[in-house]
Design a protein around this motif. Structure first.
Motif, PDB file in Angstrom:
ATOM      1  N   LEU A   1      39.618  30.501  46.258  1.00 47.44           N
ATOM      2  CA  LEU A   1      38.492  29.574  46.134  1.00 47.44           C
ATOM      3  C   LEU A   1      37.788  29.311  47.456  1.00 47.44           C
ATOM      4  O   LEU A   1      36.804  28.580  47.488  1.00 47.44           O
ATOM      5  CB  LEU A   1      38.976  28.229  45.560  1.00 47.44           C
ATOM      6  N   HIS A   2      38.290  29.878  48.538  1.00 52.17           N
ATOM      7  CA  HIS A   2      37.807  29.470  49.863  1.00 52.17           C
ATOM      8  C   HIS A   2      37.081  30.588  50.598  1.00 52.17           C
ATOM      9  O   HIS A   2      37.030  30.602  51.824  1.00 52.17           O
ATOM     10  CB  HIS A   2      38.974  28.960  50.714  1.00 52.17           C
ATOM     11  N   ASN A   3      36.546  31.535  49.899  1.00 50.12           N
ATOM     12  CA  ASN A   3      35.763  32.603  50.533  1.00 50.12           C
ATOM     13  C   ASN A   3      36.541  33.369  51.587  1.00 50.12           C
ATOM     14  O   ASN A   3      35.965  33.864  52.560  1.00 50.12           O
ATOM     15  CB  ASN A   3      34.475  32.044  51.151  1.00 50.12           C
ATOM     16  N   LEU A   4      37.875  33.434  51.407  1.00 46.81           N
ATOM     17  CA  LEU A   4      38.722  34.206  52.319  1.00 46.81           C
ATOM     18  C   LEU A   4      38.595  33.761  53.777  1.00 46.81           C
ATOM     19  O   LEU A   4      38.765  34.571  54.705  1.00 46.81           O
ATOM     20  CB  LEU A   4      38.387  35.709  52.208  1.00 46.81           C
ATOM     21  N   ASP A   5      38.326  32.470  53.989  1.00 43.97           N
ATOM     22  CA  ASP A   5      38.168  31.994  55.364  1.00 43.97           C
ATOM     23  C   ASP A   5      39.436  32.177  56.186  1.00 43.97           C
ATOM     24  O   ASP A   5      39.376  32.417  57.405  1.00 43.97           O
ATOM     25  CB  ASP A   5      37.776  30.520  55.365  1.00 43.97           C
ATOM     26  N   TRP A   6      40.588  32.063  55.539  1.00 42.79           N
ATOM     27  CA  TRP A   6      41.856  32.216  56.253  1.00 42.79           C
ATOM     28  C   TRP A   6      42.059  33.657  56.747  1.00 42.79           C
ATOM     29  O   TRP A   6      42.809  33.898  57.694  1.00 42.79           O
ATOM     30  CB  TRP A   6      43.016  31.817  55.342  1.00 42.79           C
TER      31      TRP A   6
ATOM     32  N   LEU B   1      39.062  37.159  42.664  1.00 37.36           N
ATOM     33  CA  LEU B   1      38.156  36.901  43.785  1.00 37.36           C
ATOM     34  C   LEU B   1      36.716  36.733  43.292  1.00 37.36           C
ATOM     35  O   LEU B   1      35.767  36.961  44.042  1.00 37.36           O
ATOM     36  CB  LEU B   1      38.221  38.033  44.809  1.00 37.36           C
ATOM     37  N   SER B   2      36.560  36.325  42.048  1.00 37.58           N
ATOM     38  CA  SER B   2      35.223  36.261  41.453  1.00 37.58           C
ATOM     39  C   SER B   2      34.323  35.235  42.132  1.00 37.58           C
ATOM     40  O   SER B   2      33.102  35.353  42.083  1.00 37.58           O
ATOM     41  CB  SER B   2      35.340  35.934  39.956  1.00 37.58           C
ATOM     42  N   GLN B   3      34.911  34.214  42.771  1.00 40.99           N
ATOM     43  CA  GLN B   3      34.095  33.185  43.421  1.00 40.99           C
ATOM     44  C   GLN B   3      33.838  33.477  44.894  1.00 40.99           C
ATOM     45  O   GLN B   3      33.195  32.668  45.579  1.00 40.99           O
ATOM     46  CB  GLN B   3      34.781  31.821  43.262  1.00 40.99           C
ATOM     47  N   VAL B   4      34.341  34.596  45.370  1.00 44.86           N
ATOM     48  CA  VAL B   4      34.129  34.966  46.770  1.00 44.86           C
ATOM     49  C   VAL B   4      32.849  35.779  46.873  1.00 44.86           C
ATOM     50  O   VAL B   4      32.733  36.853  46.293  1.00 44.86           O
ATOM     51  CB  VAL B   4      35.323  35.783  47.297  1.00 44.86           C
ATOM     52  N   LEU B   5      31.884  35.267  47.615  1.00 47.13           N
ATOM     53  CA  LEU B   5      30.575  35.901  47.679  1.00 47.13           C
ATOM     54  C   LEU B   5      30.376  36.770  48.912  1.00 47.13           C
ATOM     55  O   LEU B   5      29.487  37.605  48.946  1.00 47.13           O
ATOM     56  CB  LEU B   5      29.479  34.821  47.635  1.00 47.13           C
ATOM     57  N   ASN B   6      31.166  36.547  49.942  1.00 47.24           N
ATOM     58  CA  ASN B   6      30.933  37.269  51.201  1.00 47.24           C
ATOM     59  C   ASN B   6      32.167  38.030  51.642  1.00 47.24           C
ATOM     60  O   ASN B   6      32.503  38.078  52.820  1.00 47.24           O
ATOM     61  CB  ASN B   6      30.493  36.294  52.292  1.00 47.24           C
ATOM     62  N   TRP B   7      32.863  38.614  50.680  1.00 43.03           N
ATOM     63  CA  TRP B   7      34.104  39.302  51.013  1.00 43.03           C
ATOM     64  C   TRP B   7      33.881  40.466  51.973  1.00 43.03           C
ATOM     65  O   TRP B   7      34.753  40.769  52.797  1.00 43.03           O
ATOM     66  CB  TRP B   7      34.793  39.782  49.735  1.00 43.03           C
TER      67      TRP B   7
ATOM     68  N   SER C   1      40.502  45.576  40.812  1.00 49.62           N
ATOM     69  CA  SER C   1      40.583  44.615  39.698  1.00 49.62           C
ATOM     70  C   SER C   1      40.557  43.175  40.178  1.00 49.62           C
ATOM     71  O   SER C   1      41.329  42.330  39.741  1.00 49.62           O
ATOM     72  CB  SER C   1      41.853  44.861  38.874  1.00 49.62           C
ATOM     73  N   CYS C   2      39.640  42.871  41.067  1.00 49.49           N
ATOM     74  CA  CYS C   2      39.533  41.517  41.636  1.00 49.49           C
ATOM     75  C   CYS C   2      38.302  40.775  41.151  1.00 49.49           C
ATOM     76  O   CYS C   2      38.000  39.688  41.652  1.00 49.49           O
ATOM     77  CB  CYS C   2      39.511  41.585  43.167  1.00 49.49           C
ATOM     78  N   SER C   3      37.557  41.358  40.198  1.00 46.53           N
ATOM     79  CA  SER C   3      36.306  40.750  39.703  1.00 46.53           C
ATOM     80  C   SER C   3      35.312  40.543  40.837  1.00 46.53           C
ATOM     81  O   SER C   3      34.574  39.549  40.867  1.00 46.53           O
ATOM     82  CB  SER C   3      36.589  39.420  38.993  1.00 46.53           C
ATOM     83  N   LEU C   4      35.284  41.471  41.757  1.00 46.81           N
ATOM     84  CA  LEU C   4      34.360  41.385  42.886  1.00 46.81           C
ATOM     85  C   LEU C   4      32.926  41.597  42.408  1.00 46.81           C
ATOM     86  O   LEU C   4      32.660  42.349  41.479  1.00 46.81           O
ATOM     87  CB  LEU C   4      34.685  42.448  43.926  1.00 46.81           C
ATOM     88  N   SER C   5      32.007  40.928  43.087  1.00 49.12           N
ATOM     89  CA  SER C   5      30.588  41.208  42.885  1.00 49.12           C
ATOM     90  C   SER C   5      30.001  41.648  44.213  1.00 49.12           C
ATOM     91  O   SER C   5      30.582  41.415  45.269  1.00 49.12           O
ATOM     92  CB  SER C   5      29.853  39.979  42.360  1.00 49.12           C
ATOM     93  N   THR C   6      28.843  42.280  44.153  1.00 43.04           N
ATOM     94  CA  THR C   6      28.246  42.829  45.363  1.00 43.04           C
ATOM     95  C   THR C   6      27.196  41.866  45.899  1.00 43.04           C
ATOM     96  O   THR C   6      26.278  41.479  45.193  1.00 43.04           O
ATOM     97  CB  THR C   6      27.587  44.180  45.081  1.00 43.04           C
ATOM     98  N   THR C   7      27.367  41.482  47.126  1.00 43.82           N
ATOM     99  CA  THR C   7      26.311  40.762  47.839  1.00 43.82           C
ATOM    100  C   THR C   7      26.005  41.550  49.100  1.00 43.82           C
ATOM    101  O   THR C   7      26.850  42.284  49.613  1.00 43.82           O
ATOM    102  CB  THR C   7      26.750  39.341  48.217  1.00 43.82           C
TER     103      THR C   7
ATOM    104  N   ASN D   1      27.698  46.774  42.254  1.00 45.84           N
ATOM    105  CA  ASN D   1      26.516  47.593  41.994  1.00 45.84           C
ATOM    106  C   ASN D   1      26.261  48.477  43.201  1.00 45.84           C
ATOM    107  O   ASN D   1      26.990  48.426  44.193  1.00 45.84           O
ATOM    108  CB  ASN D   1      25.303  46.729  41.637  1.00 45.84           C
ATOM    109  N   CYS D   2      25.236  49.257  43.107  1.00 53.33           N
ATOM    110  CA  CYS D   2      25.016  50.279  44.133  1.00 53.33           C
ATOM    111  C   CYS D   2      24.571  49.725  45.474  1.00 53.33           C
ATOM    112  O   CYS D   2      24.436  50.485  46.450  1.00 53.33           O
ATOM    113  CB  CYS D   2      24.016  51.318  43.618  1.00 53.33           C
ATOM    114  N   SER D   3      24.342  48.416  45.571  1.00 53.58           N
ATOM    115  CA  SER D   3      24.046  47.838  46.878  1.00 53.58           C
ATOM    116  C   SER D   3      25.284  47.782  47.767  1.00 53.58           C
ATOM    117  O   SER D   3      25.200  47.387  48.931  1.00 53.58           O
ATOM    118  CB  SER D   3      23.462  46.426  46.715  1.00 53.58           C
ATOM    119  N   ILE D   4      26.446  48.190  47.214  1.00 57.25           N
ATOM    120  CA  ILE D   4      27.646  48.265  48.039  1.00 57.25           C
ATOM    121  C   ILE D   4      27.561  49.400  49.053  1.00 57.25           C
ATOM    122  O   ILE D   4      28.206  49.369  50.102  1.00 57.25           O
ATOM    123  CB  ILE D   4      28.885  48.465  47.118  1.00 57.25           C
TER     124      ILE D   4
END
Length: 982
Positions: free
Chosen positions: A171-176, A193-199, A216-222, A248-251
């Motif tokens: 829930l913390h954007n992997l800050d640790w 990791l679905s809530q992590v936007l800046n992984w 299988s982490c439910s990652l999305s592309t930002t 998506n292909c923006s990765i």
């Protein structure tokens, strides 16, 4: 004196050394406080497998299982309690709670609790205080909750594995994560990791990271902000982002800018929809590239062939297309051809031939091209791939012979060319050097296996699937040499012979045997002894075997002996103890006797098909113990008595077919309440009586309801509109229905368009209600027209009254309608002519009257579809005309106006000129041709087992109709002008 002094000093030295050893031994013993911490940790665990049996307070904890201490300090530095799930006779693991007592181990550098069972336990936050940890593995422990920020305290951590914990969420954007500057290995697969936007930013800030798995982490592309090369993961060697559907292909911009030295990349199953970027050709270090199961389209960029270090390229299950000889494979550079070992292009739409340039891939070990649209013959050069271990070409359109050069592939272990259009003779040459071959699939081709009678193959196969390959007429003797077979399929092989005695125990490990659709004859031996294989699956169907059914080994799970000449009772079921059966198919034999009453032992049985035999007596009540049964076929026997009440326990039933017996009593009302998954219910041709049970209206999944040829009375209930599966288009439910059917396709026979038909492949597409030949009375409920996906409706030979509902036209998918031999009255609704697919209609022997609605459909039927109604029923196709039809009396008109000077102008008494007669005749021809055209165009809707004519045929018919109609109209117009007719 000097000698004695020297001896004394030597003895003193030895004593000092021994004393120091004792001190050292004492120093490396486990510290008492750490021993107590471990024992407290054990108290919170459940150790049913005795994994911690050595943990005894009287023993040095440094000698306990899974514990290691420092040789210098005696401090516990390693706790390795990784579960051993492969241990015999039972797996070894612990469960319970991960206690914080481990905080007593402050010198711990290695902690592994992976694969143990802590379901729902929260993440052990105290781990963040074990600051000396270098290795932490909590994978597949089923812990839950959120990942704590305290993990950032483990700055010396080199390896972190949290994978396989699907209830764990970040829930913390992997800050640790950014504080783990020494991290080299990170695996968080299956962590949410679905809530992590800046992984991408966070992993790019780990300069020493070499191995990253976020599958299988439910990652999305930002799109992350620009990162300097100083902070990027330039050392990353292995990256796994597979099974992330929201990428998506923006990765790709981040991937190509931040990971410059990748050796392995896995982006499979990640929802990528674009063309494969050319930039892949710049990743010079790549050895493995997996882009499986995305939606990549277009071709493969030529730049990929510049990857001289690439060992494995996997592009399976995409939408890629093109010819392999169009700059794709034909111009392969030397470096690519010599490095590539795995090429997987299966499940795409590649077309054209496989080019001869395949020889350039000299080190190829695995070539997967199955499930494409390749055509043409296989190139002879395929025999030059001397290192090939697996060749998979199945499910294409390859033609011609199998090249003899295949016999050169001495390292080949798997050959699969099944489901093509290959033909020709297979001889010993094809297998001459295939010493390592273990799996051979050549089925569903037109190949002829022709070997010398005494040929002995150079291989020992594990799997041999040769269905539809000609091997007869004699039984192939060369099979006797194969001692390691686990699966054998020589069905449809044109063998007309008896099965030799050696065959039944020639390979003790045979798990699956299929000899179906041959002309094998004779009696079967006793197959119950252990020396005759385990035979998990046996299919001997569609042969000429006879005699009684023998005993079988207790390991048999699937047994199909249908379509033979077996006779006698089936007492073998109770005697053999084949309690592992999941499928028993004995239909279409001459078996007889009463059914045995031992069905309580077959609780795994899902398919039971005893149809078309000579069984008699009552259906045993013990059949209610078949709690797993899904398909029950008992039709066309001589069963009597009531439908067993105990069958209401079989709640998984999808098909009940007990038609053509002599069962009696009322139709059980519990059918609609206890069997919610019922899809097919056929009780046809029995002696059931009483009214239509209202509970049957609860069968919301029913698609085929046949209660015909019984003595059912009363009215058709209004609630019949609750059979909602007949009003809905097919969806995934159809797939769920067939999901179990690995070896069995359900089937049913019923009256279709006036004739009894057997449906199999399109069974569930035929949504049918048949209540014919009963004692039903009253009106047909209007609600039946809400079942808009209905394909056939048969209510004939009852005592139904009232009108045919005007809403009958709502049944737009109806192909067969039979309301004959009732007492229906009134007019035929005009909407009936709007049902485009209707190609069987019988409304005969009712009290219908009025004009038959005009339209393209109803006039195409034979007059027999309407005979036996009131005389007032009129119009085509019946010969009797309707009142008010206009038919000019040409004879009287001519007699009244006989004259030698016939006028061409109109007269008051309706004189018809020659030109008008010609024009009218042509008008009739034009109109008649228009009707014919319409009929021709409607022929495309006539369906035979759910098939239609191809679109190309429709277009040709349409063009022909339009051309002739236009010519006719031009001719009519010209004659009107010629005679001055307006």
């Amino acid at each position: 004196m000097g000698g004695s002094h020297l001896q004394f000093l030597l003895l003193l030295g030895l004593l000092s050394y021994g004393f120091s050893l004792n001190l050292l031994d004492y120093d490396v013993r486990c510290k008492e406080e750490e021993s107590q911490a471990l024992l407290q940790f054990k108290q919170h665990l459940v150790d049913d497998s005795h994994m911690l049996s050595s943990w005894d307070s009287h023993e040095d904890c440094c000698k306990w299982n899974g514990i290691r201490c420092s040789n210098k300090t005696g401090r516990v530095v390693k706790v390795d309690l990784r579960a051993d799930l492969s241990a015999e006779p039972l797996p070894k693991y612990v469960a319970g709670e991960i206690s914080s007592s481990l905080l007593g181990l402050q010198y711990l550098t290695y902690l592994d609790l992976s694969f143990n069972d802590f379901p729902g336990e929260p993440f052990p936050n105290f781990v963040g205080s074990l600051t000396k940890l270098r290795y932490l593995n909590l994978s597949r422990t089923y812990i839950a909750g959120t990942i704590p920020q305290q993990l950032g305290n483990l700055s010396g951590l080199i390896s972190l594995d949290l994978s396989g914990n699907m209830d764990l969420i970040e829930l913390h954007n992997l800050d640790w994560l950014i504080h783990l500057s020494s991290l080299r290995h990170l695996d968080m697969s299956f962590v949410n990791l679905s809530q992590v936007l800046n992984w991408q930013n966070k992993v790019s800030m780990l300069p020493t990271l070499t191995d990253l798995s976020l599958s299988s982490c439910s990652l999305s592309t930002t799109i992350p902000p620009f990162l300097s090369n100083a902070n990027s993961s330039s050392q990353l060697l292995f990256l796994d982002l597979s099974f992330n559907d929201y990428l998506n292909c923006s990765i790709f911009p981040w991937l190509f800018n931040s990971t410059t030295s990748l050796v392995g990349l896995d982006l499979s199953y990640s929802g990528l929809r674009c063309s494969i970027p050319d930039t892949f050709g710049c990743m010079d270090s790549l050895r493995s590239l997996d882009l499986d199961s995305n939606s990549f389209d277009g071709g493969i960029p030529k730049s990929i062939w510049n990857l001289c270090n690439l060992n494995s390229l996997s592009l399976t299950n995409n939408s890629l297309s093109g010819h392999l000889d169009n700059g794709f494979m034909i111009n392969v550079s030397g470096c690519m051809g010599s490095s590539l070992k795995v090429l997987q292009l299966d499940e795409n739409t590649f077309t054209g031939p496989l080019p001869e340039s395949i020889r350039n891939f000299s080190n190829l070990e695995i070539l997967n091209l199955q499930q494409n649209k390749f055509t043409g013959p296989l190139p002879k050069s395929i025999g030059n791939l001397y290192n090939l271990k697996a060749l998979r070409l199945q499910q294409n359109n390859f033609t011609g012979p199998l090249p003899e050069s295949i016999g050169n592939l001495s390292n080949l272990e798997v050959l699969n060319a099944a489901d093509n259009s290959l033909e020709g003779v297979i001889s010993e040459v094809h297998f001459s050097n295939l010493f390592k071959l273990r799996k051979l699939y050549l089925g569903s081709n037109s190949l002829n296996l022709s070997f010398n009678y005494d040929w002995v193959p150079p291989f020992q196969l594990d799997i041999m699937l040769l269905s539809s390959c000609t091997m007869g007429p004699t039984f192939p003797k060369w099979l006797r040499s194969q001692k390691n077979l686990s699966r054998l399929d020589i069905s449809h092989a044109q063998i007309s012979d008896s099965v030799p005695a050696w065959f039944w125990d020639f390979t003790p490990g045979l798990e699956s045997l299929c000899l179906s659709h041959n002309k094998l004859h004779g009696e079967l031996p006793d197959l119950s002894s252990s020396r005759q294989g385990i035979f998990g699956r046996i299919d001997l169907s569609s042969n000429i075997f006879e005699g009684s059914i023998p005993h079988f080994n207790s390991n048999v799970t699937f047994l199909d002996l249908s379509n033979n000449r077996f006779s006698g009772p089936i007492s073998f079921l109770c005697d053999s103890g084949v309690i592992s059966l999941t499928s028993l198919i004995l239909s279409n034999n001459t078996l007889s006797g009463e059914l045995p009453d031992c069905w309580m032992y077959f609780q795994e049985l899902a398919i039971l098909d005893l149809a078309n035999n000579n069984f008699y007596g009552k259906i045993p009540s013990s059949m209610g113990s078949l709690v797993s049964v899904q398909f029950l076929h008992l039709s066309n026997n001589r069963f009597v008595g009531n439908f067993p009440l105990s069958l209401q326990n079989c709640s998984q039933l999808k098909t009940i077919h007990v038609g053509e017996n002599n069962l009696s009593g009322k139709i059980p009302s519990w059918l609609g309440d206890s069997l919610p998954d019922l899809v097919i219910l056929i009780l046809r041709s029995n002696q059931f009586y009483g009214s239509f049970p209202l509970n049957l209206c609860h069968l919301s999944n029913i698609r085929l309801l046949d209660l015909s040829l019984n003595k059912i009375e009363g009215t058709i209930p209004e609630c019949i509109n609750n059979l909602t599966a007949m009003s809905q288009k097919e969806s995934s439910g159809l797939i769920d229905y067939y999901g179990f059917l690995t070896y069995f396709m359900d089937h049913a026979s019923f009256v279709w368009k006036g004739k009894e038909s057997v449906f199999q492949t399109s069974l569930l597409l035929a949504k049918i209600i048949d209540l014919s030949n009963n004692l039903l009375h009253g009106e047909v409920p209007e609600g039946i027209t809400s079942l808009m996906e209905l394909v056939a409706l048969n209510l004939s030979r009852n005592h139904l009254t009232g009108l045919i509902t005007p809403k009958i036209g709502l049944l737009q998918h109806l192909e067969s309608l039979d309301l004959s031999r009732n007492q229906l009255h009134g007019e035929i609704p005009a909407s009936l002519s709007d049902i485009s697919f209707l190609n069987y209609l019988d409304l005969s022997n009712n009290n219908l009257s009025g004009r038959i609605p005009t339209g393209t459909q109803l006039q195409s039927f034979n007059a027999s579809a309407f005979i036996g109604n009131r005389p007032e029923l009129c119009g085509p196709p019946l010969p009797n005309e309707c009142p008010g039809d206009f038919h000019p009396d040409y004879t009287n008109s001519t007699r009244a106006h006989k004259t030698d000077d016939i006028q061409t102008n109109d007269h008051e008494d309706g004189f018809i000129s020659q030109g008008f007669f010609v024009a009218t005749s042509l008008g009739f021809i034009v109109g008649f041709w228009g009707v014919c055209c319409t009929l021709l165009l409607n022929l495309k809707y006539i369906k035979i087992d759910a098939s239609r004519f191809q679109c190309s045929s429709d277009v040709k018919i349409y063009k022909l109709c339009m051309t002739v109609t236009l010519c006719m109209r031009m001719l009519q117009s010209w004659i009107k002008k010629l005679y001055g007719i307006h």
